[in-house]
Design a protein around this motif. Structure first.
Motif, PDB file in Angstrom:
ATOM      1  N   PRO A 153      84.708  75.266   2.152  1.00 36.91           N
ATOM      2  CA  PRO A 153      83.245  75.173   2.071  1.00 36.91           C
ATOM      3  C   PRO A 153      82.563  75.100   3.434  1.00 36.91           C
ATOM      4  N   LEU A 154      81.418  75.744   3.520  1.00 33.82           N
ATOM      5  CA  LEU A 154      80.569  75.659   4.689  1.00 33.82           C
ATOM      6  C   LEU A 154      79.950  74.259   4.742  1.00 33.82           C
ATOM      7  N   THR A 155      79.819  73.703   5.926  1.00 32.29           N
ATOM      8  CA  THR A 155      79.223  72.377   6.051  1.00 32.29           C
ATOM      9  C   THR A 155      77.718  72.496   6.266  1.00 32.29           C
ATOM     10  N   GLU A 156      77.015  71.401   6.036  1.00 34.27           N
ATOM     11  CA  GLU A 156      75.560  71.395   6.198  1.00 34.27           C
ATOM     12  C   GLU A 156      75.172  71.698   7.640  1.00 34.27           C
ATOM     13  N   ILE A 157      75.921  71.143   8.587  1.00 31.87           N
ATOM     14  CA  ILE A 157      75.621  71.378  10.005  1.00 31.87           C
ATOM     15  C   ILE A 157      75.788  72.851  10.339  1.00 31.87           C
ATOM     16  N   GLU A 158      76.860  73.461   9.845  1.00 36.11           N
ATOM     17  CA  GLU A 158      77.077  74.882  10.096  1.00 36.11           C
ATOM     18  C   GLU A 158      75.941  75.711   9.518  1.00 36.11           C
ATOM     19  N   PHE A 159      75.487  75.341   8.332  1.00 32.99           N
ATOM     20  CA  PHE A 159      74.426  76.121   7.700  1.00 32.99           C
ATOM     21  C   PHE A 159      73.117  75.996   8.484  1.00 32.99           C
ATOM     22  N   VAL A 160      72.815  74.810   8.987  1.00 31.29           N
ATOM     23  CA  VAL A 160      71.595  74.624   9.773  1.00 31.29           C
ATOM     24  C   VAL A 160      71.639  75.486  11.028  1.00 31.29           C
ATOM     25  N   ASP A 161      72.788  75.478  11.722  1.00 29.93           N
ATOM     26  CA  ASP A 161      72.938  76.317  12.917  1.00 29.93           C
ATOM     27  C   ASP A 161      72.815  77.792  12.562  1.00 29.93           C
ATOM     28  N   TRP A 162      73.410  78.154  11.440  1.00 28.38           N
ATOM     29  CA  TRP A 162      73.377  79.532  10.979  1.00 28.38           C
ATOM     30  C   TRP A 162      71.936  79.953  10.694  1.00 28.38           C
ATOM     31  N   LEU A 163      71.189  79.100  10.011  1.00 28.03           N
ATOM     32  CA  LEU A 163      69.809  79.403   9.653  1.00 28.03           C
ATOM     33  C   LEU A 163      68.943  79.564  10.907  1.00 28.03           C
ATOM     34  N   LYS A 164      69.177  78.702  11.908  1.00 22.33           N
ATOM     35  CA  LYS A 164      68.419  78.803  13.155  1.00 22.33           C
ATOM     36  C   LYS A 164      68.641  80.158  13.818  1.00 22.33           C
ATOM     37  N   LEU A 165      69.904  80.562  13.901  1.00 18.48           N
ATOM     38  CA  LEU A 165      70.213  81.833  14.550  1.00 18.48           C
ATOM     39  C   LEU A 165      69.699  83.012  13.724  1.00 18.48           C
ATOM     40  N   ALA A 166      69.845  82.925  12.401  1.00 13.39           N
ATOM     41  CA  ALA A 166      69.376  84.008  11.536  1.00 13.39           C
ATOM     42  C   ALA A 166      67.862  84.170  11.645  1.00 13.39           C
ATOM     43  N   THR A 167      67.146  83.057  11.821  1.00 10.46           N
ATOM     44  CA  THR A 167      65.697  83.125  11.999  1.00 10.46           C
ATOM     45  C   THR A 167      65.351  83.705  13.358  1.00 10.46           C
ATOM     46  N   LYS A 168      66.123  83.297  14.375  1.00  9.51           N
ATOM     47  CA  LYS A 168      65.856  83.764  15.728  1.00  9.51           C
ATOM     48  C   LYS A 168      66.092  85.263  15.866  1.00  9.51           C
ATOM     49  N   ASP A 169      67.179  85.767  15.293  1.00 14.98           N
ATOM     50  CA  ASP A 169      67.447  87.210  15.442  1.00 14.98           C
ATOM     51  C   ASP A 169      66.830  88.050  14.321  1.00 14.98           C
ATOM     52  N   LYS A 170      65.965  87.388  13.521  1.00 18.45           N
ATOM     53  CA  LYS A 170      65.164  88.069  12.498  1.00 18.45           C
ATOM     54  C   LYS A 170      66.005  88.722  11.402  1.00 18.45           C
ATOM     55  N   THR A 171      67.174  88.162  11.129  1.00 17.17           N
ATOM     56  CA  THR A 171      67.949  88.639   9.987  1.00 17.17           C
ATOM     57  C   THR A 171      67.595  87.850   8.732  1.00 17.17           C
ATOM     58  N   TYR A 172      66.873  86.757   8.914  1.00 19.42           N
ATOM     59  CA  TYR A 172      66.381  85.967   7.786  1.00 19.42           C
ATOM     60  C   TYR A 172      64.863  86.059   7.737  1.00 19.42           C
ATOM     61  N   ASN A 173      64.341  86.400   6.563  1.00 24.49           N
ATOM     62  CA  ASN A 173      62.901  86.493   6.367  1.00 24.49           C
ATOM     63  C   ASN A 173      62.444  85.297   5.532  1.00 24.49           C
ATOM     64  N   PRO A 174      61.826  84.295   6.159  1.00 21.91           N
ATOM     65  CA  PRO A 174      61.430  83.088   5.409  1.00 21.91           C
ATOM     66  C   PRO A 174      60.363  83.357   4.356  1.00 21.91           C
ATOM     67  N   GLU A 175      59.667  84.480   4.467  1.00 17.83           N
ATOM     68  CA  GLU A 175      58.595  84.766   3.505  1.00 17.83           C
ATOM     69  C   GLU A 175      59.145  85.053   2.112  1.00 17.83           C
ATOM     70  N   ASP A 176      60.212  85.836   2.052  1.00 16.77           N
ATOM     71  CA  ASP A 176      60.788  86.149   0.739  1.00 16.77           C
ATOM     72  C   ASP A 176      62.196  85.590   0.554  1.00 16.77           C
ATOM     73  N   GLY A 177      62.724  84.896   1.586  1.00 20.36           N
ATOM     74  CA  GLY A 177      64.043  84.284   1.477  1.00 20.36           C
ATOM     75  C   GLY A 177      65.199  85.261   1.577  1.00 20.36           C
ATOM     76  N   SER A 178      64.916  86.502   1.983  1.00 20.68           N
ATOM     77  CA  SER A 178      65.987  87.498   2.070  1.00 20.68           C
ATOM     78  C   SER A 178      66.763  87.358   3.375  1.00 20.68           C
ATOM     79  N   PHE A 179      68.019  87.726   3.325  1.00 20.07           N
ATOM     80  CA  PHE A 179      68.922  87.594   4.468  1.00 20.07           C
ATOM     81  C   PHE A 179      69.693  88.893   4.643  1.00 20.07           C
ATOM     82  N   ASN A 180      69.543  89.523   5.805  1.00 20.11           N
ATOM     83  CA  ASN A 180      70.249  90.771   6.122  1.00 20.11           C
ATOM     84  C   ASN A 180      71.610  90.403   6.700  1.00 20.11           C
TER      85      ASN A 180
END
Length: 252
Positions: A153-180
């Motif tokens: 299982p992925l840990t909560e800390i890993e997911f938070v770091d992952w989300l930060k990077l995904a937001t920074k490199d624009k692979t995550y769209n917070p408007e519709d929750g989609s993830f490339n």
């Protein structure tokens, strides 16, 4: 009385290659021909890549440039593979640069080893996010739930770091929750120097995880097929009973 000095004798000549030698210097080693499997177009591309990273214009590139160069060619070299390439094709452990012919043989070796890791991770992401049509995009919350339960299982800390990077490199769209996820994997693998801790250990999506997903999917498909078969049999029986009631066929 000491021994007499020799007359008419010349001092011995130093061997070739030693300072003071009068003979011709040793011929430089001739680089071996490139791998026969490469087409002229391949060689041109590989040489162009090599030249682009020859910062000092000395027909050599630094060791640390090799992983990035391989990734730019579409490979996804692992750390132990890079070490194996250096051990196999460099003269010794103290060499800090790579020559063109060594670079070409490293490419050939990597091609022969195969490179399906990124593909396996991408397919794992597609399965975990229920992206059956493999569009390359997923609902991040759905993917998060799966990653917290599948395999290691992925840990909560890993997911938070992952989300930060995904937001920074624009692979995550917070408007519709989609993830490339396809672009995210490409970005993670193309980093030359990682200044931050990798937000997810891709090896958590290992073969055991993929096998578990395949078994679950096979079981779900089996249950779905059994359900459809049961519904079909029920419809056929209802039709038969109606035909009996209408006198179209004799009862059992």
């Amino acid at each position: 009385m000491g021994p007499k000095k020799g007359k008419g004798k010349e001092p011995p000549k130093p061997p070739p290659g030693v300072k003071g030698a009068t003979g011709p210097p040793p011929k430089p080693k001739k680089p071996p021909p490139p791998p026969a499997c490469f087409s002229p177009e391949d060689l041109a591309n590989f040489k162009e890549m090599f030249k682009a990273h020859d910062e000092d214009n000395i027909d050599k590139v630094k060791l640390e440039a090799i992983p990035l160069m391989l990734r730019k060619l579409g490979f996804n070299p692992k750390g132990y593979e890079i070490n194996q390439l250096f051990t196999q094709f460099l003269e010794d452990e103290y060499v800090d640069t790579v020559e063109l012919h060594e670079w070409l043989f490293m490419i050939e070796a990597k091609m022969n080893w195969g490179d399906d890791f990124e593909l396996a991770v991408t397919k794992a992401m597609a399965a975990l996010s229920h992206d059956d049509e493999e569009t390359g995009k997923a609902d991040l919350e759905l993917l998060r739930e799966e990653l917290f339960n599948w395999g290691e299982p992925l840990t909560e800390i890993e997911f938070v770091d992952w989300l930060k990077l995904a937001t920074k490199d624009k692979t995550y769209n917070p408007e519709d929750g989609s993830f490339n996820y396809v672009k995210f994997i490409e970005n993670m693998n193309s980093k030359d120097v990682k200044y931050i801790k990798e937000p997810i250990n891709f090896f958590k999506l290992d073969q055991k995880t993929l096998a578990a997903m395949a078994m679950k999917k096979a079981q779900e498909e089996k249950e779905e097929q059994e359900k459809k078969d049961a519904e079909r049999r029920a419809r056929e029986e209802a039709k038969r009973q109606k035909m009996i009631a209408d006198g179209l066929i004799p009862p059992d």
